[in-house]
Scaffold this motif. Sequence first.
Motif: not given
Length: 287
Positions: A110-125
């Motif tokens: 399992w891995a979390g993903s995120c925007a390079m700039d940590f932009a809100a709502g652009r991440g996932g699991l």
Amino acid sequence: MSEAAALAVRRRAECGEGPVWDASAGAMHWVDIVRGEILRTDPATGETTATRYPEMVGAVAQRADGGLVAAVASGFVGFDAAGEIDHRVDCLPNGIRMNDAKVDPKGRFWAGSCAMDFAAGRGGLWMLAPDWSATLVLDHLTQPNGLDWSPAHDAFYLVETQARQVLRFAWDADRGTIGTSPTVLVDADAFRAYPDGLCVDTRGHLWVAEYGGGAVHEFSACGERLQTVPIPTAQPTSCAFVGPALDELWVTSAAAGIDPSADPGAGSVFVVRDLGVTGIPSTPFGG
């Protein structure tokens, strides 16, 4: 009980992360995310070797048949026992990267993903199955980070760093599914900075590294803070129970943005001994 953290590995990692104990190898695997370094440390000597990968590497874990699986900027990569790439799963668009990752008790990664700039709502699991198929389990996250499971296999924990929360999801280990309505186990008022990586001990207590807070906190399964262990650097990133008895808490850290003269230990790994608790053995990835 000792609460003094000692230097275990002196290194100037930009963002040291993802420690995991590999019992079969007698070593701790960890990474430097920014430099794309996959690191291996012998806890008896502190000797550390590094392998460079041409992308950011969020975390790695051992595989059942040898080698490693890695969560990287483009998705997932598998290395065989000789260190050669034998699987690649490109599932992320440009501007998104994988962050922290861990293998569940049934061998899924399992891995979390995120925007390079940590932009809100652009991440996932994401969940990588042993057949190397990748599934987006949750979307609209921001910076999913530390993750682990309860010893009873009925709860899944996930840090949302920017929200400064630790979330608890119902967990079905056999199906590999999580509930759709998480509860906030630990809220933002428990931290003065940012919760980052975490691990769970055999009693079901959570140990959470606080980036910018210079500490690791112990929380009960109900979310009550039980103790705070100071770490002698400003940016602890994650923690894991390490060693043959799984009774030493090893803590990674980040040197990014820190003046070496002000914080000479930044980017190093620290160890806390004699806590009187033990960790849960890590499960190898089944693929």
